[in-house]
Design a protein around this motif. Structure first.
Motif, PDB file in Angstrom:
ATOM      1  N   ALA A  24       2.272  -4.466   6.791  1.00 41.13           N
ATOM      2  CA  ALA A  24       3.423  -3.556   6.806  1.00 41.13           C
ATOM      3  C   ALA A  24       3.114  -2.481   7.845  1.00 41.13           C
ATOM      4  O   ALA A  24       2.090  -1.802   7.750  1.00 41.13           O
ATOM      5  N   ALA A  25       3.981  -2.341   8.834  1.00 38.61           N
ATOM      6  CA  ALA A  25       3.834  -1.281   9.839  1.00 38.61           C
ATOM      7  C   ALA A  25       4.893  -0.233   9.505  1.00 38.61           C
ATOM      8  O   ALA A  25       6.081  -0.440   9.745  1.00 38.61           O
ATOM      9  N   VAL A  26       4.440   0.872   8.910  1.00 38.38           N
ATOM     10  CA  VAL A  26       5.359   1.832   8.298  1.00 38.38           C
ATOM     11  C   VAL A  26       5.497   3.098   9.133  1.00 38.38           C
ATOM     12  O   VAL A  26       4.523   3.810   9.368  1.00 38.38           O
ATOM     13  N   SER A  27       6.725   3.371   9.547  1.00 42.02           N
ATOM     14  CA  SER A  27       7.035   4.625  10.214  1.00 42.02           C
ATOM     15  C   SER A  27       8.150   5.281   9.408  1.00 42.02           C
ATOM     16  O   SER A  27       9.026   4.590   8.888  1.00 42.02           O
ATOM     17  N   GLY A  28       8.131   6.581   9.262  1.00 48.12           N
ATOM     18  CA  GLY A  28       9.200   7.269   8.522  1.00 48.12           C
ATOM     19  C   GLY A  28       9.144   6.959   7.030  1.00 48.12           C
ATOM     20  O   GLY A  28       8.078   6.750   6.446  1.00 48.12           O
ATOM     21  N   TYR A  29      10.328   6.878   6.418  1.00 49.87           N
ATOM     22  CA  TYR A  29      10.402   6.767   4.953  1.00 49.87           C
ATOM     23  C   TYR A  29      10.033   5.374   4.428  1.00 49.87           C
ATOM     24  O   TYR A  29      10.562   4.373   4.909  1.00 49.87           O
ATOM     25  N   ALA A  81       0.119   2.920   8.717  1.00 50.51           N
ATOM     26  CA  ALA A  81       1.123   3.978   8.645  1.00 50.51           C
ATOM     27  C   ALA A  81       1.123   4.806   9.918  1.00 50.51           C
ATOM     28  O   ALA A  81       0.059   5.214  10.404  1.00 50.51           O
ATOM     29  N   ALA A  82       2.317   5.071  10.443  1.00 45.94           N
ATOM     30  CA  ALA A  82       2.440   6.062  11.510  1.00 45.94           C
ATOM     31  C   ALA A  82       2.182   7.427  10.892  1.00 45.94           C
ATOM     32  O   ALA A  82       2.388   7.615   9.684  1.00 45.94           O
ATOM     33  N   ASP A  83       1.771   8.381  11.722  1.00 47.65           N
ATOM     34  CA  ASP A  83       1.512   9.720  11.155  1.00 47.65           C
ATOM     35  C   ASP A  83       2.794  10.391  10.660  1.00 47.65           C
ATOM     36  O   ASP A  83       2.746  11.433  10.015  1.00 47.65           O
ATOM     37  N   VAL A  92      -2.782   3.543   2.040  1.00 50.10           N
ATOM     38  CA  VAL A  92      -2.625   2.912   3.347  1.00 50.10           C
ATOM     39  C   VAL A  92      -3.991   2.525   3.916  1.00 50.10           C
ATOM     40  O   VAL A  92      -5.002   3.156   3.631  1.00 50.10           O
ATOM     41  N   SER A  93      -3.976   1.467   4.724  1.00 47.40           N
ATOM     42  CA  SER A  93      -5.219   0.993   5.328  1.00 47.40           C
ATOM     43  C   SER A  93      -5.686   1.959   6.398  1.00 47.40           C
ATOM     44  O   SER A  93      -6.880   2.226   6.536  1.00 47.40           O
ATOM     45  N   ARG A  94      -4.735   2.499   7.173  1.00 52.86           N
ATOM     46  CA  ARG A  94      -5.087   3.315   8.345  1.00 52.86           C
ATOM     47  C   ARG A  94      -3.848   4.062   8.807  1.00 52.86           C
ATOM     48  O   ARG A  94      -2.745   3.523   8.724  1.00 52.86           O
ATOM     49  N   VAL A  95      -4.042   5.291   9.288  1.00 52.63           N
ATOM     50  CA  VAL A  95      -2.941   6.050   9.891  1.00 52.63           C
ATOM     51  C   VAL A  95      -3.140   6.067  11.400  1.00 52.63           C
ATOM     52  O   VAL A  95      -4.264   6.270  11.871  1.00 52.63           O
ATOM     53  N   VAL A  96      -2.069   5.847  12.141  1.00 48.35           N
ATOM     54  CA  VAL A  96      -2.164   5.853  13.611  1.00 48.35           C
ATOM     55  C   VAL A  96      -1.027   6.711  14.166  1.00 48.35           C
ATOM     56  O   VAL A  96      -0.021   6.921  13.480  1.00 48.35           O
TER      57      VAL A  96
END
Ligand code: CO8
Length: 258
Positions: free
Chosen positions: A100-105, A122-124, A177-181
């Motif tokens: 899952a590449a999550v940006s925003g809500y 997750a995006a920051d 989340v696995s990682r924030v980028v």
């Protein structure tokens, strides 16, 4: 090629991409989205040329939840008899790893969809939460179950009972989340992670995912038995012999997914 209306579907190399595409509703998950995502994911899963799947949304929203306007007038009986959103179980059951590449809500069903994936990048800018309590309901696609397994009882209980949202940094600290980028690098990072997974031997990737899933669902002794059997079964594959020979010969393995 199947025509989809609420998602964009694309194959890049050995990676299948599913992009939620209902910008007017912040990618709210209605029945059509559910049917289309499940159809696309199961088709990728059945394709031996696909080694990983990415699910993403827009910059503003991964998905702002199940579609409230679609659900509003339903009765309890409608929910039970229509098995509303029952198809998501098929999504959670795909053997291919899903990122899952999550940006925003990523709220309500959006957070629950992310939690059905194996890796959450997750995006920051990402915001996670289970705000169903504000609507007079509770999470219905795993939010009271998978969230506890990810972040523990007390964090999950606070989020579910108050409806408070977490930002990406808090979600990472909590283990959701696995990682924030950085938001601008989200899709590139997802692509790299997916390509890395897709470059491995598919039988070992399937076995790893199945064993990880077993850890979420079974007592330790049963999970350890599952892992031991899955580990042993890989010694009958070409790719185990190739992977270990390549190590000994100090070269890159040439996996054949068999
Ligand atoms: N459903 C339907 N439409 C939505 C949803 C949603 N979940 N979220 C946003 N939208 C729509 C809005 O109605 C709006 O449409 P319109 O312009 O036509 O009014 C459009 O998207 C843009 O939204 P906003 O104007 O509200 O945008 P803001 O930036 O002001 O706010 C928020 C963004 C904070 C994300 C806000 O939209 C919001 O709070 N959304 C709802 C979040 C929510 O409560 N999610 C949980 C839904 S319930 C759920 O997920 C249950 C899952 C389990 C189901 C299991 C069934 C078996």
């Amino acid at each position: 090629m199947t025509e989809y209306e609420t998602i964009l579907v694309e194959t890049r190399g050995r990676v299948g991409w599913i992009t939620l595409n209902r910008p007017e509703a912040l990618n709210a998950l209605n029945s059509q989205v559910c049917a289309e995502v499940v159809a696309a994911a199961t088709a990728f899963d059945a394709d031996p040329d696909i080694g990983a799947i990415v699910v993403t949304g827009s910059e503003r929203a991964f998905a702002a939840g199940a579609d409230i306007k679609e659900m509003e007038s339903k009765t309890g009986l409608d929910m039970v008899m229509g098995d509303h959103f029952g198809g998501w179980a098929d999504f959670a059951a795909v053997r291919t790893p899903v990122i899952a590449a999550v940006s925003g809500y990523a709220l309500g069903g959006g957070c629950e969809l992310a939690m059905m994936c194996d890796i959450i990048l997750a995006a920051d800018t990402a915001k996670f939460g289970q705000p169903e309590i504000n609507l007079g309901v509770i999470p219905g696609m795993g939010g009271t179950q998978r969230l506890i397994r990810a972040v523990g009882y007390y964090k999950a209980a606070e989020l579910v009972l108050t409806g408070r949202l977490m930002d990406a940094a808090e979600a990472e600290r909590a283990g959701l989340v696995s990682r924030v980028v950085p938001a601008t690098e989200l899709l590139a990072e997802a692509s790299t992670a997916a390509e890395t997974i897709a470059s491995k031997s598919l039988p070992s990737v399937f076995a790893a995912k199945a064993a990880l899933d077993a850890a979420m669902e079974t007592p330790l002794a049963e999970g350890l038995r599952f892992e031991k059997q899955a580990f042993a079964s890989l010694f009958d594959t070409h790719d185990q012999k190739e992977g270990m020979a390549a190590f000994r010969e100090k070269r890159a393995p040439a996996f054949e997914n068999r």
